[in-house]
Design an enzyme around this catalytic site. Structure first.
Site, PDB file in Angstrom:
ATOM      1  N   GLU A  49       0.730  -1.213  -0.028  1.00  0.00           N
ATOM      2  CA  GLU A  49       0.140  -0.004   0.047  1.00  0.00           C
ATOM      3  C   GLU A  49       0.943   1.076   0.100  1.00  0.00           C
ATOM      4  OE1 GLU A  49      -3.040   2.844   0.452  1.00  0.00           O
ATOM      5  OE2 GLU A  49      -2.992   0.827  -0.418  1.00  0.00           O
ATOM      6  N   HIS A  83       2.642   1.820  -3.331  1.00  0.00           N
ATOM      7  CA  HIS A  83       1.597   2.526  -4.226  1.00  0.00           C
ATOM      8  C   HIS A  83       1.417   3.874  -4.119  1.00  0.00           C
ATOM      9  CE1 HIS A  83      -1.965   2.807  -6.876  1.00  0.00           C
ATOM     10  NE2 HIS A  83      -2.590   3.171  -5.803  1.00  0.00           N
ATOM     11  N   HIS A 103     -11.998   5.666  -7.898  1.00  0.00           N
ATOM     12  CA  HIS A 103     -10.589   5.795  -8.080  1.00  0.00           C
ATOM     13  C   HIS A 103     -10.128   5.260  -9.244  1.00  0.00           C
ATOM     14  CE1 HIS A 103      -6.693   6.571  -6.056  1.00  0.00           C
ATOM     15  NE2 HIS A 103      -6.456   5.137  -6.148  1.00  0.00           N
ATOM     16  N   HIS A 118     -20.825  -7.395 -16.904  1.00  0.00           N
ATOM     17  CA  HIS A 118     -19.472  -7.176 -17.520  1.00  0.00           C
ATOM     18  C   HIS A 118     -18.992  -8.198 -18.588  1.00  0.00           C
ATOM     19  CE1 HIS A 118     -15.378  -6.129 -17.377  1.00  0.00           C
ATOM     20  NE2 HIS A 118     -14.996  -7.188 -17.060  1.00  0.00           N
ATOM     21  N   HIS A 172      -5.051  -8.950 -16.904  1.00  0.00           N
ATOM     22  CA  HIS A 172      -6.023  -8.513 -17.291  1.00  0.00           C
ATOM     23  C   HIS A 172      -6.469  -7.062 -17.085  1.00  0.00           C
ATOM     24  CE1 HIS A 172     -10.208  -9.095 -18.999  1.00  0.00           C
ATOM     25  NE2 HIS A 172     -10.906  -8.458 -17.811  1.00  0.00           N
TER      26      HIS A 172
END
Length: 382
Positions: free
Chosen positions: A94, A97, A162, A281, A339
């Site tokens: 985290e 990032h 986000h 989706h 992906h």
């Protein structure tokens, strides 16, 4: 934290400054594109490893600048819940990032400051400050949603927004970098000739716009699948639960403002709601493949668009493969990250295709108008 962000930004900034490219401003723009792409992919890794709450506060970690300093607090939380949201590994994921995001923010600020200074002094082409300023505010908004992702405990609509803002920032930076390429070519005297008649280029331009729209919708749907942990709501393909149209709960599945795993009323989210999210989706992907694939087909033999068209076709195929593999192989981390990487690549290449189609179409129309104006006096004299 600010010092860490500055240190992260110094390495790419130094590489831009020491590069042999004379147009270092353009180099800086494309460096921001590259790093933002990396940030999106690493953000996917952060989300997929459940590291979003690896440090449960923001911007630091337990109020400190890095997990080293907060080791005691992290170790205590991990001891209480070894598989919980806070572990040493997740804290570092985290915070890395966040550090990368802060470094890119510093570079975007430097790009905006350079644009304003150069434009005020010399009005130099390519340094118009409007777009860099938009990029700065877009990045600030993205940072705000990053903070709310943590403070609102992974609220699905916040996390999805986000992700979408990250993709939007990548598209804006790619558009800006593409524009800088054209400015550079113009200043160096490189002539850009239309590679096809205006009607053909106009058709490709609108196809590229439509492809961008459907990809944006698919990104929103994919983000909603990911943030609601609905990836394995259907564990077979092309059917779902042995049916072409399974039992689904669209009302609860697509209610935006609710807690993770809960309905708006606070009850546990029914499985049929997750099935609805996954199924939509999955099936909308067919629209994306059809339209973006046709766009790539139309642009395949156009000079300046061929490589992009081939790249888009390849990524569409890879996205279909990784999407299906994610289901059949029970959601392996590496394929899930791939992906997400493919989605970011599709955004990047479609943005470049949109810019090139627009530029070539505008150039072709301008050339046609100039030819008609030049021919008008000749006809009058006859």
């Amino acid at each position: 934290m600010l010092i860490t962000g500055l240190l992260v930004a110094l390495l790419p900034a130094a590489m831009v400054w020491m590069s042999s490219d004379e147009n270092k401003y353009r180099k800086l723009a494309w460096t921001c594109v590259f790093l933002t792409f990396d940030l999106i992919v690493f953000g996917a890794f952060t989300r997929l490893t459940d590291s979003g709450l690896g440090c449960p506060d923001w911007p630091g970690c337990y109020g400190l600048a890095n997990p080293f300093l907060a080791h005691a607090e992290i170790a205590a939380a991990e001891a209480l819940q070894p598989t919980g949201p806070v572990t040493v590994f997740k804290a570092w994921v985290e915070m890395i990032h966040r550090y990368l995001a802060m470094g890119i923010g510093m570079l975007v600020m430097a790009m905006m400051a350079t644009a304003w200074v150069q434009w005020r002094k010399h009005k130099r082409p390519g340094f118009e400050p409007g777009m860099p300023t938009v990029l700065f505010f877009a990045f600030a908004l993205q940072g705000a949603f990053g903070a709310w992702t943590v403070t609102l405990k992974l609220q699905p609509v916040i996390v999805s927004t986000h992700l979408l803002l990250g993709m939007t920032l990548l598209a804006l930076l790619t558009w800006f970098g593409s524009r800088q390429n054209i400015v550079h070519d113009t200043l160096t005297g490189k002539k850009i000739r239309p590679a096809a008649p205006p009607p053909v280029l106009r058709a490709i331009r609108w196809l590229a716009v439509a492809s961008g729209v459907v990809v944006a919708v698919q990104l929103a749907l994919g983000a909603w699948v990911s943030t609601n942990y609905a990836t394995l709501a259907c564990t077979e393909f092309p059917k779902c639960g042995g049916q072409w149209v399974p039992l689904m709960d669209f009302e609860h599945g697509f209610h935006l403002w609710r807690e993770l795993g809960k309905t708006a009323a606070g009850h546990y989210l029914p499985f049929e709601a997750l099935t609805a999210v996954h199924w939509v989706h999955r099936n909308f992907a067919l629209v994306v493949v059809a339209l973006a694939g046709y766009t790539a087909y139309r642009a395949w033999n156009i000079v300046g668009m061929t490589k992009l068209a081939r790249g888009i076709a390849m990524v569409l195929g890879a996205q279909a493969a990784t999407g299906i593999a994610t289901i059949y192989l029970n959601f392996p981390l590496a394929i899930a990250v791939l992906h997400n990487l493919g989605a970011a690549l599709l955004v990047l290449m479609l943005t470049m295709l949109n810019y090139r189609a627009k530029h070539q179409s505008d150039t072709a129309l301008h050339s046609e108008s100039s030819t008609l104006r030049a021919a008008a006096p000749s006809r009058h004299q006859q």
